[in-house]
Design a protein around this motif. Sequence first.
Motif: not given
Length: 638
Positions: A235-263
Amino acid sequence: PSDAKLNATKTPDYERSKQHEESFALLSTLKFADVVDHGEIPLEWKKHPTQSDETYSALEAGLNGVQGENILPSNSRPCVSSRGRVDVSVLADLIRNGHDGTCTSYDTTDSLVDISIKDSYDRLKAIDMWDDTIASKYNVKLVRPSHDAWGIKKIALIFCDDFLQTVYEMPWWHNESSMHTAVQDIMKCLNLTNAKHRIVRMILASMPHGITIPVHHDSGEWVKHTHRIHVPIITEPEKVLFRVGHNINSLERIPVEAGHVFEMNNQAKHAVSNHWDKYRVHLILDYVDETFNVNERIKLHPGEVLHQTRRSIDREFDKGKRKTPSFLIIGAQKAGTTSLYDYLNQHPLIVRARRRETHCLDWRWNDKEKSAKSRRAYCLKFYFSEELRKHPSLLTGDSTPSYLTSPDLVIPRLKEVFPWDVKFFIMLRDPVKRARSHFAMVTSQDGTAEQRKVRGKEWLKKSFEEIVGEDLLCMKNMGLIPHWKVERMDVESCLKGEVDINTFNEFFGSKQEEDCYSKYQATIPMNTGSHTLVGRGLYVLQVRSWLKNFSKAQFMAVRLEDMARSGGVEKVMSKAFHHLGVPHVNVKDESPKNVRSYKQMDDGIRKVLQRFYDPYNKKLGDFLDEESWINPWPYVVI
């Protein structure tokens, strides 16, 4: 974009391109969220999409005492939990070959795959596990329609069907110790080292440059029962945009550095865009709670073939295992059979027949076919039988309500062409109301020319009362209703008949009654629906014949009145799905089908019919087990 667009099975390409362009601008403006370890995300939070969750909505709208500055995502149930960080370099090294479309050691020709390499790590590292040709021979090829269309490559290790009925372990998981070693730190981080049996999906996904997986939330019954884990591998965290949110208006950017285990709560809205000039690889893993029981866990053999639909997975090994049809709704006409058929077919594992009412066992029966084999082949043409042979986890059936009325004709044919454990549904309705609805249907001039032809013209110039009297006289002349006492053998007298209950009790269930009912059935024409207005409501005579020929366990009987009351559809369909052996799902469209408005009958003819049907109705409890059938339509008989 609207939620309707975002939740579509496949987002249109123009919408996906638009979202990709918008995400590029966000790379420099949207800061990383402060994702912390909240532990496991409770499955209680995943019962349905977060955008429709009352708790989320209330917090965001400032309800339930939450006001002003307190209305922040941090006050809501978190959509992401950081479960830890691990070294994934061994896994990255193991799967790197071919992840970006280039294979440094071998190409995809089978002869160049050196399976003689005994060390598991060296063997897997040497081949292009991402290539479908290689996977088809040494692992198992898995289809993911949208991802495949977008060029997202995959290595499948564990997968399950949408209802978590069966979990499939791929050879590159259960045969290769190096794969277990490569993910052991991830397993330890998730407390799954000694609980790998809880993993129901595990896949490596390699996403090309310039691709966006559009905003969506995951669907399927499996989602609400599983914990979704993402682990960036390449991965390249600065170039990969991974977003999650309760709805389309609350999407947050999630850190995606190698080895980050997130649920993440994959019932929440999420999207990912790769603006890196290389392929991005994540390990995606789903596991269930310890208390969840998976029906079956199968270790697949190298080269096995799977047949997939959007919600099902079947092995080539099981092809033809389920016979078609699996079920029949046999009656009664105008008793809710169309609604029941529609509700059944809202289940993802149930497929409609080519036509709802096949009639292949009564008026569409093909007398020209001279063998059981050819007659079966003819009947199977009314279903998607050949297509379904590859998908034994899917069921199909039809709804032909005339079958109930003609057991003498239909049952021998059914036993010949469908000699397996078919499940039957019988929908019944107050026979007085059924008769009035039947008359309204066949005398209606709405619908297509074909529909009007099938209904017939015999009743168009007659009143409801005339047709009732004629059918009563027909049954009287045949000796079927000796208890219906009349002064003269004519229509007018039959409309004034009275029940002699002693005669009814003596005659009911006798050989003579069975013979007379057979004679009555023989009068049913095969070219019109204008017949047996009253006789179709003699449910107990019909049910009795069917139960004599098949196991009671094959039948489910339903009163339309039970389905029509508040909460009735949900209760009936829960039993119906259990009867068919498919997982329970909620019926989304509970509206009644094939209904029409018509003038109600006069009170006088209603009382005649109630008087006639009352003793027959009370006998249903002798054949149908539930207490509600003892006197299913209590009349005040005068």
